[in-house]
Design a protein around this motif. Structure first.
Motif, PDB file in Angstrom:
ATOM      1  N   VAL A  38      11.497  56.520  69.467  1.00 57.50           N
ATOM      2  CA  VAL A  38      11.076  55.200  69.934  1.00 57.50           C
ATOM      3  C   VAL A  38      12.012  54.120  69.385  1.00 57.50           C
ATOM      4  CG1 VAL A  38       9.219  53.497  69.916  1.00 57.50           C
ATOM      5  CG2 VAL A  38       8.658  55.899  70.080  1.00 57.50           C
ATOM      6  N   ARG A  39      12.398  54.277  68.118  1.00 60.30           N
ATOM      7  CA  ARG A  39      13.296  53.274  67.524  1.00 60.30           C
ATOM      8  C   ARG A  39      14.603  53.199  68.290  1.00 60.30           C
ATOM      9  NH1 ARG A  39      11.473  54.346  62.449  1.00 60.30           N
ATOM     10  NH2 ARG A  39      13.055  55.918  62.011  1.00 60.30           N
ATOM     11  N   VAL A  40      15.166  54.370  68.573  1.00 61.67           N
ATOM     12  CA  VAL A  40      16.443  54.400  69.295  1.00 61.67           C
ATOM     13  C   VAL A  40      16.258  53.833  70.706  1.00 61.67           C
ATOM     14  CG1 VAL A  40      18.216  55.903  70.292  1.00 61.67           C
ATOM     15  CG2 VAL A  40      17.387  56.318  67.964  1.00 61.67           C
ATOM     16  N   HIS A  41      15.166  54.239  71.351  1.00 63.39           N
ATOM     17  CA  HIS A  41      14.903  53.746  72.712  1.00 63.39           C
ATOM     18  C   HIS A  41      14.829  52.215  72.732  1.00 63.39           C
ATOM     19  CE1 HIS A  41      13.360  53.868  76.845  1.00 63.39           C
ATOM     20  NE2 HIS A  41      12.607  52.832  76.452  1.00 63.39           N
ATOM     21  N   LYS A  42      14.129  51.659  71.755  1.00 67.51           N
ATOM     22  CA  LYS A  42      13.970  50.196  71.738  1.00 67.51           C
ATOM     23  C   LYS A  42      15.293  49.466  71.502  1.00 67.51           C
ATOM     24  CE  LYS A  42      10.607  50.086  68.786  1.00 67.51           C
ATOM     25  NZ  LYS A  42       9.564  49.636  67.848  1.00 67.51           N
ATOM     26  N   LEU A  43      16.222  50.154  70.819  1.00 68.58           N
ATOM     27  CA  LEU A  43      17.531  49.521  70.611  1.00 68.58           C
ATOM     28  C   LEU A  43      18.213  49.218  71.931  1.00 68.58           C
ATOM     29  CD1 LEU A  43      19.168  51.516  67.660  1.00 68.58           C
ATOM     30  CD2 LEU A  43      18.439  49.122  67.661  1.00 68.58           C
ATOM     31  N   VAL A  44      17.996  50.105  72.907  1.00 66.11           N
ATOM     32  CA  VAL A  44      18.711  49.942  74.175  1.00 66.11           C
ATOM     33  C   VAL A  44      17.812  49.424  75.295  1.00 66.11           C
ATOM     34  CG1 VAL A  44      20.439  51.695  73.628  1.00 66.11           C
ATOM     35  CG2 VAL A  44      18.314  52.368  74.785  1.00 66.11           C
ATOM     36  N   CYS A  45      16.504  49.243  75.050  1.00 66.15           N
ATOM     37  CA  CYS A  45      15.599  48.877  76.148  1.00 66.15           C
ATOM     38  C   CYS A  45      14.820  47.596  75.836  1.00 66.15           C
ATOM     39  CB  CYS A  45      14.639  50.032  76.436  1.00 66.15           C
ATOM     40  SG  CYS A  45      13.501  49.653  77.783  1.00 66.15           S
ATOM     41  N   GLY A  46      15.272  46.500  76.444  1.00 63.15           N
ATOM     42  CA  GLY A  46      14.617  45.211  76.238  1.00 63.15           C
ATOM     43  C   GLY A  46      13.196  45.188  76.793  1.00 63.15           C
ATOM     44  N   ALA A  47      12.972  45.917  77.895  1.00 63.93           N
ATOM     45  CA  ALA A  47      11.644  45.902  78.521  1.00 63.93           C
ATOM     46  C   ALA A  47      10.603  46.513  77.574  1.00 63.93           C
ATOM     47  CB  ALA A  47      11.685  46.664  79.841  1.00 63.93           C
ATOM     48  N   CYS A  48      10.966  47.605  76.924  1.00 59.43           N
ATOM     49  CA  CYS A  48      10.014  48.241  75.999  1.00 59.43           C
ATOM     50  C   CYS A  48       9.849  47.417  74.717  1.00 59.43           C
ATOM     51  CB  CYS A  48      10.428  49.684  75.698  1.00 59.43           C
ATOM     52  SG  CYS A  48      10.092  50.789  77.111  1.00 59.43           S
ATOM     53  N   ARG A  49      10.912  46.726  74.300  1.00 58.60           N
ATOM     54  CA  ARG A  49      10.765  45.820  73.143  1.00 58.60           C
ATOM     55  C   ARG A  49       9.762  44.726  73.477  1.00 58.60           C
ATOM     56  NH1 ARG A  49      16.366  46.147  72.640  1.00 58.60           N
ATOM     57  NH2 ARG A  49      16.709  44.077  73.543  1.00 58.60           N
ATOM     58  N   ARG A  50       9.911  44.191  74.683  1.00 56.51           N
ATOM     59  CA  ARG A  50       8.987  43.139  75.106  1.00 56.51           C
ATOM     60  C   ARG A  50       7.559  43.673  75.231  1.00 56.51           C
ATOM     61  NH1 ARG A  50      10.420  39.666  80.323  1.00 56.51           N
ATOM     62  NH2 ARG A  50      11.405  38.289  78.807  1.00 56.51           N
ATOM     63  N   TYR A  51       7.450  44.889  75.781  1.00 60.43           N
ATOM     64  CA  TYR A  51       6.121  45.514  75.927  1.00 60.43           C
ATOM     65  C   TYR A  51       5.441  45.610  74.555  1.00 60.43           C
ATOM     66  CZ  TYR A  51       2.537  48.917  77.177  1.00 60.43           C
ATOM     67  OH  TYR A  51       1.336  49.551  77.376  1.00 60.43           O
ATOM     68  N   GLU A  52       6.191  46.070  73.573  1.00 65.80           N
ATOM     69  CA  GLU A  52       5.619  46.210  72.229  1.00 65.80           C
ATOM     70  C   GLU A  52       5.187  44.850  71.668  1.00 65.80           C
ATOM     71  OE1 GLU A  52       8.244  47.370  68.946  1.00 65.80           O
ATOM     72  OE2 GLU A  52       6.645  48.730  68.280  1.00 65.80           O
ATOM     73  N   ARG A  53       6.035  43.838  71.840  1.00 66.80           N
ATOM     74  CA  ARG A  53       5.685  42.489  71.340  1.00 66.80           C
ATOM     75  C   ARG A  53       4.404  41.993  72.008  1.00 66.80           C
ATOM     76  NH1 ARG A  53      11.061  41.132  71.911  1.00 66.80           N
ATOM     77  NH2 ARG A  53      10.635  39.947  73.821  1.00 66.80           N
ATOM     78  N   GLN A  54       4.272  42.265  73.314  1.00 72.94           N
ATOM     79  CA  GLN A  54       3.095  41.774  74.040  1.00 72.94           C
ATOM     80  C   GLN A  54       1.821  42.513  73.611  1.00 72.94           C
ATOM     81  OE1 GLN A  54       4.403  41.936  78.137  1.00 72.94           O
ATOM     82  NE2 GLN A  54       5.421  39.940  77.973  1.00 72.94           N
ATOM     83  N   LEU A  55       1.941  43.823  73.361  1.00 72.73           N
ATOM     84  CA  LEU A  55       0.751  44.550  72.870  1.00 72.73           C
ATOM     85  C   LEU A  55       0.331  44.014  71.498  1.00 72.73           C
ATOM     86  CD1 LEU A  55       1.039  48.359  73.732  1.00 72.73           C
ATOM     87  CD2 LEU A  55       0.122  46.488  75.095  1.00 72.73           C
ATOM     88  N   GLN A  56       1.322  43.700  70.671  1.00 74.43           N
ATOM     89  CA  GLN A  56       0.995  43.142  69.343  1.00 74.43           C
ATOM     90  C   GLN A  56       0.332  41.775  69.499  1.00 74.43           C
ATOM     91  OE1 GLN A  56       1.212  44.784  66.631  1.00 74.43           O
ATOM     92  NE2 GLN A  56       2.802  46.339  66.862  1.00 74.43           N
ATOM     93  N   ALA A  57       0.857  40.971  70.449  1.00 71.51           N
ATOM     94  CA  ALA A  57       0.266  39.642  70.683  1.00 71.51           C
ATOM     95  C   ALA A  57      -1.164  39.786  71.178  1.00 71.51           C
ATOM     96  CB  ALA A  57       1.110  38.860  71.695  1.00 71.51           C
ATOM     97  N   LEU A  58      -1.374  40.748  72.087  1.00 73.83           N
ATOM     98  CA  LEU A  58      -2.735  40.978  72.591  1.00 73.83           C
ATOM     99  C   LEU A  58      -3.675  41.367  71.460  1.00 73.83           C
ATOM    100  CD1 LEU A  58      -2.612  42.931  75.986  1.00 73.83           C
ATOM    101  CD2 LEU A  58      -3.653  40.710  75.515  1.00 73.83           C
ATOM    102  N   ARG A  59      -3.184  42.217  70.572  1.00 67.63           N
ATOM    103  CA  ARG A  59      -4.031  42.638  69.441  1.00 67.63           C
ATOM    104  C   ARG A  59      -4.427  41.415  68.603  1.00 67.63           C
ATOM    105  NH1 ARG A  59      -2.918  47.696  65.669  1.00 67.63           N
ATOM    106  NH2 ARG A  59      -4.396  48.530  67.155  1.00 67.63           N
ATOM    107  N   GLU A  60      -3.433  40.566  68.357  1.00 66.97           N
ATOM    108  CA  GLU A  60      -3.682  39.375  67.532  1.00 66.97           C
ATOM    109  C   GLU A  60      -4.695  38.445  68.215  1.00 66.97           C
ATOM    110  OE1 GLU A  60      -1.094  35.583  66.306  1.00 66.97           O
ATOM    111  OE2 GLU A  60       0.052  37.447  66.509  1.00 66.97           O
ATOM    112  N   ILE A  61      -4.527  38.283  69.536  1.00 72.63           N
ATOM    113  CA  ILE A  61      -5.430  37.398  70.283  1.00 72.63           C
ATOM    114  C   ILE A  61      -6.844  37.980  70.300  1.00 72.63           C
ATOM    115  CG2 ILE A  61      -5.957  36.472  72.575  1.00 72.63           C
ATOM    116  CD1 ILE A  61      -2.914  36.398  73.112  1.00 72.63           C
ATOM    117  N   LEU A  62      -6.949  39.278  70.617  1.00 73.49           N
ATOM    118  CA  LEU A  62      -8.277  39.893  70.732  1.00 73.49           C
ATOM    119  C   LEU A  62      -9.035  39.852  69.412  1.00 73.49           C
ATOM    120  CD1 LEU A  62      -7.736  42.983  73.061  1.00 73.49           C
ATOM    121  CD2 LEU A  62      -8.449  40.691  73.616  1.00 73.49           C
ATOM    122  N   ALA A  63      -8.300  39.969  68.307  1.00 77.70           N
ATOM    123  CA  ALA A  63      -8.963  39.958  67.001  1.00 77.70           C
ATOM    124  C   ALA A  63      -9.697  38.636  66.783  1.00 77.70           C
ATOM    125  CB  ALA A  63      -7.936  40.195  65.899  1.00 77.70           C
ATOM    126  N   ARG A  64      -9.213  37.572  67.445  1.00 75.34           N
ATOM    127  CA  ARG A  64      -9.869  36.273  67.266  1.00 75.34           C
ATOM    128  C   ARG A  64     -11.051  36.095  68.205  1.00 75.34           C
ATOM    129  NH1 ARG A  64      -5.042  32.066  68.012  1.00 75.34           N
ATOM    130  NH2 ARG A  64      -3.396  33.297  67.062  1.00 75.34           N
TER     131      ARG A  64
END
Lengths: 96, 198
Positions: A38-64
């Motif tokens: 996954v680490r290597v994949h994210k180095l070359v894939c902006g879409a999956c980096r963004r996907y991960e950031r958005q899931l983290q943001a969703l987690r942060e939002i839902l916790a509130r």
């Protein structure tokens, strides 16, 4: 040869598998080879980096959203007006 | 000042339990509690209503030493557990639609068909807008029941994965798969109904 297979797997992980692993990493520690892939994949894939950031943001939002502590927390998830009326009326009918 | 010689009527169970104030005082908290477990608006609303009605029938058993809220939540907690038990006895719904929707996000080679769109610099600021929570509840409720419960227990209730597995009676592998599909779908739905709408 098996090391070579591992390396190949790390280098060729498709987004479909990466998104699954990104989600799983939010729930448990990944086996090392999957984590490396996954680490290597994210180095070359902006879409999956963004996907991960958005899931983290969703987690942060839902916790509130649903502080379910016993206090009136001011949490933003609220009973809708229509449901409120329906429940009040059921309660009135039963309490006659 | 109380005109009756300054004396208040003796507190009785009847005086302590005031059903006409329940929806105003406890409705939101009970609804949050239920939604954070079942992950479905309509089911959460029904559970809240059942809880109030059950409480009404059991009002004379209300022990004054616990607060009204604690008492109501304890009834709701049992209702939610019953709900999960009832559902566990039914054959697990076939999540074919969910499966297809997830598969449809990727090409045969496993690449994104359409990459996730930008959510702006600070997506978390959406959380302060009350309309966002309506969209969230709607998107969550559109998921199949088991995926919605898994996501609600994990992200809204904040339970650990092992606790979610126990609550829903699923294996860790099932749970990862449920959560993965649920997150992918919820993300798409919120993007479509919230971030693209702006």
């Amino acid at each position: 040869m098996s090391a070579l297979r591992d390396v190949l797997r790390i280098l060729t992980m498709p987004c479909r598998d990466a998104t699954e692993a990104i989600s799983r990493a939010m729930d448990e520690r990944l086996p090392w080879s999957l984590a490396a892939a996954v680490r290597v994949h994210k180095l070359v894939c902006g879409a999956c980096r963004r996907y991960e950031r958005q899931l983290q943001a969703l987690r942060e939002i839902l916790a509130r959203g649903a502080d379910t502590s016993d206090e009136d927390s001011g949490a933003p998830i609220r009973l809708g007006d229509e449901a409120r009326r329906r429940i009040e009326s059921a309660l009135r009918d039963a309490n006659l | 000042m109380n005109v009756d010689g300054g004396r208040l009527p003796a507190m009785s169970h009847q005086a302590a339990v005031r059903p006409e104030t329940w929806v105003d005082r406890h409705g939101d908290a009970l609804y949050r509690f239920a939604l954070a477990r079942v992950g479905n608006q309509r089911i959460a609303e029904d559970l809240v209503q059942e809880t109030f009605l059950a409480a009404l029938r059991a009002a004379e058993r209300f022990a004054e030493q616990s607060s009204e809220r604690t008492w109501l939540i304890s009834i709701l907690r049992r209702r939610v557990a019953d709900h999960f038990r009832r559902r566990a006895r039914q054959p697990e719904e076939l999540n074919e639609a969910l499966e297809r929707a997830v598969a449809g996000r990727f090409t045969a080679a496993g690449k994104w068909r359409a990459a996730p769109a930008s959510w702006g610099a600070d997506p978390a600021e959406s959380a302060v807008r009350s309309e966002f929570w309506d969209v969230l509840a709607e998107c969550l409720s559109a998921l199949p029941a088991s995926a919605a419960s898994a996501l609600a227990l994990r992200e809204l209730s904040g339970l650990g994965s092992d606790e979610v597995c126990k609550e829903l009676g699923v294996t860790p592998t099932n749970l990862w798969s449920l959560l993965h599909r649920a997150r992918l779908r919820l993300r798409d739905c919120i993007e479509r109904k919230w971030f693209k709408k702006d």
